[in-house]
Design an enzyme around this catalytic site. Structure first.
Site, PDB file in Angstrom:
ATOM      1  N   VAL A   1      16.950  -0.845  25.834  1.00  0.00           N
ATOM      2  CA  VAL A   1      16.200   0.519  26.011  1.00  0.00           C
ATOM      3  C   VAL A   1      15.732   0.875  27.048  1.00  0.00           C
ATOM      4  O   VAL A   1      15.919   2.300  27.436  1.00  0.00           O
ATOM      5  CB  VAL A   1      14.739   0.094  25.257  1.00  0.00           C
TER       6      VAL A   1
ATOM      7  N   GLY B   1      16.258  -3.324  30.217  1.00  0.00           N
ATOM      8  CA  GLY B   1      16.913  -3.823  29.284  1.00  0.00           C
ATOM      9  C   GLY B   1      17.819  -2.911  28.278  1.00  0.00           C
ATOM     10  O   GLY B   1      18.019  -1.725  28.936  1.00  0.00           O
TER      11      GLY B   1
ATOM     12  N   LYS C   1       6.117  -9.425  11.604  1.00  0.00           N
ATOM     13  CA  LYS C   1       6.586 -10.014  12.752  1.00  0.00           C
ATOM     14  C   LYS C   1       7.173 -11.431  12.468  1.00  0.00           C
ATOM     15  O   LYS C   1       6.327 -12.264  11.976  1.00  0.00           O
ATOM     16  CB  LYS C   1       5.791  -9.790  13.982  1.00  0.00           C
TER      17      LYS C   1
ATOM     18  N   GLY D   1      11.522  -2.506  33.849  1.00  0.00           N
ATOM     19  CA  GLY D   1      12.293  -3.086  32.732  1.00  0.00           C
ATOM     20  C   GLY D   1      13.593  -2.405  32.379  1.00  0.00           C
ATOM     21  O   GLY D   1      13.550  -1.189  31.899  1.00  0.00           O
TER      22      GLY D   1
ATOM     23  N   TYR E   1      17.427   0.764  30.068  1.00  0.00           N
ATOM     24  CA  TYR E   1      18.609   1.536  30.679  1.00  0.00           C
ATOM     25  C   TYR E   1      18.966   2.821  29.990  1.00  0.00           C
ATOM     26  O   TYR E   1      19.284   3.775  30.514  1.00  0.00           O
ATOM     27  CB  TYR E   1      19.682   0.361  30.783  1.00  0.00           C
TER      28      TYR E   1
END
Length: 340
Positions: free
Chosen positions: A178, A176, A78, A174, A180
């Site tokens: 993903v 965003g 990451k 949430g 939506y």
């Protein structure tokens, strides 16, 4: 710092800065047993440097577990770029980050994550080939949503006895890319949606297009539902929030949903089935890893089916062993990574 690395079995931690562009970046490489570390690049403001380092380390570990359980020939890593208050040239900053990645000689491959875009990956790609989810390769978000949707079916079957989502009550935190996309897929099969997001415009769009019920961010976790789907940033499930949950299961796209492993035990004690986040949200990683290797969309879509299969395996072990799915998933991943 070394104590944090030892606790998570992190292989390497890299730092770079470039005063000319404002770049301050951390790359955590957790495990490369199965291949080069692959993981997204976050571009966020952090309260302090230690918070950025902890975020990189924790997410790198999750990426190793995610790749192992998804059956990918990749390790886990990451990157975190600390977003400056003011940046004169965003493109130049990401180009500098590309040079940092290139200096690692292929041990780490980056991709989009919170705060970054395919356009940012294009800038990185000017200086290294160790990058995916560029404009040419495409946004992995739809595939993350596809995997979560399949995972919700598997979770509904395990907890409610049917994978028919028509009439299923789903609360999505949430909306965003993903969140939506997941809401659209759930709406298409007749699920009832309750939604919240910091962006009121996204909520209104879901109300108008998907017939969703708007709920305030604070109230969403206590909304009565069949499935709670956290699709924002992590840490939403903790000692304070779990007692107020009114759902049968938790299955969402957010990373690091559990504040710590004990929270998974608390969910288990309450009879709430938890879909380990790094298992159910592996669709994006599957897409970027296989796309980077030149695989076809047909192959990628077929690989996504492993998500629901792995969840079913984890749920069966959890029921047999009377352990939380989170503990079972960690054990399975560690057995693959370390042989223990």
């Amino acid at each position: 710092m070394f104590a944090m690395m030892e606790d998570s079995r992190l292989e390497a931690l890299h730092f770079a800065q470039d005063p000319a562009t404002g770049l301050k970046a951390v790359i955590a490489i957790h495990n490369t047993r199965f291949g080069p570390a692959l993981g997204g690049c976050r571009y966020l403001a952090y309260p302090d440097e230690q918070s950025a380092i902890r975020d990189a380390i924790g997410l790198a570990q999750s990426m190793s577990y995610k790749a192992a359980l998804a059956g990918l020939e990749q390790g886990g890593g990451k990157a975190v770029i600390v977003r400056p208050a003011h940046v004169a040239n965003r493109g130049a900053l990401f180009e500098a980050f590309g040079r940092m990645i290139e200096s690692l000689g292929g041990r780490y491959i980056t991709a989009v994550d919170s705060g970054t875009s395919s356009a940012d990956m294009d800038c990185i790609a000017q200086h290294t080939r160790h990058v995916t989810s560029t404009t040419r390769e495409g946004d992995p978000s739809p595939h993350t949503a596809m995997g979560v949707f399949a995972g919700i079916r598997a979770t509904a079957l395990a907890r409610l006895g049917s994978d028919d989502l028509n009439g299923l009550r789903v609360a999505i935190q949430g909306l965003g890319h993903v969140g939506y996309a997941l809401a659209e897929q759930l709406h298409a099969v007749g699920a009832e949606l309750w939604v919240s997001d910091l962006d009121g415009g996204r909520v209104q769009l879901a109300v108008e297009q998907l017939g969703a019920h708007p709920v305030s961010r604070d109230a969403l976790l206590a909304t009565p539902c069949d499935i709670l789907a956290p699709c924002g940033l992590g840490g939403i499930l903790n000692a304070e929030t779990v007692p107020g949950l009114r759902c049968a299961a938790v299955a969402g796209a957010a990373n690091t949903q559990l504040a710590d492993a004990d929270v998974g035990d608390s969910l288990q004690a309450r009879g709430i089935l938890y879909a380990p986040d790094y298992v159910i949200n592996a669709g994006g990683l599957i897409y970027v890893a296989l796309r980077h290797r030149g695989e076809s969309l047909t192959t990628i879509t077929a690989h996504l089916s492993k998500i629901s299969q792995r969840l079913a395996e984890i749920y069966a072990h959890a029921q047999a062993d009377r352990r939380s799915p989170a503990r079972v998933a960690d054990s399975l991943a560690e057995r693959l990574l370390y042989g223990s």
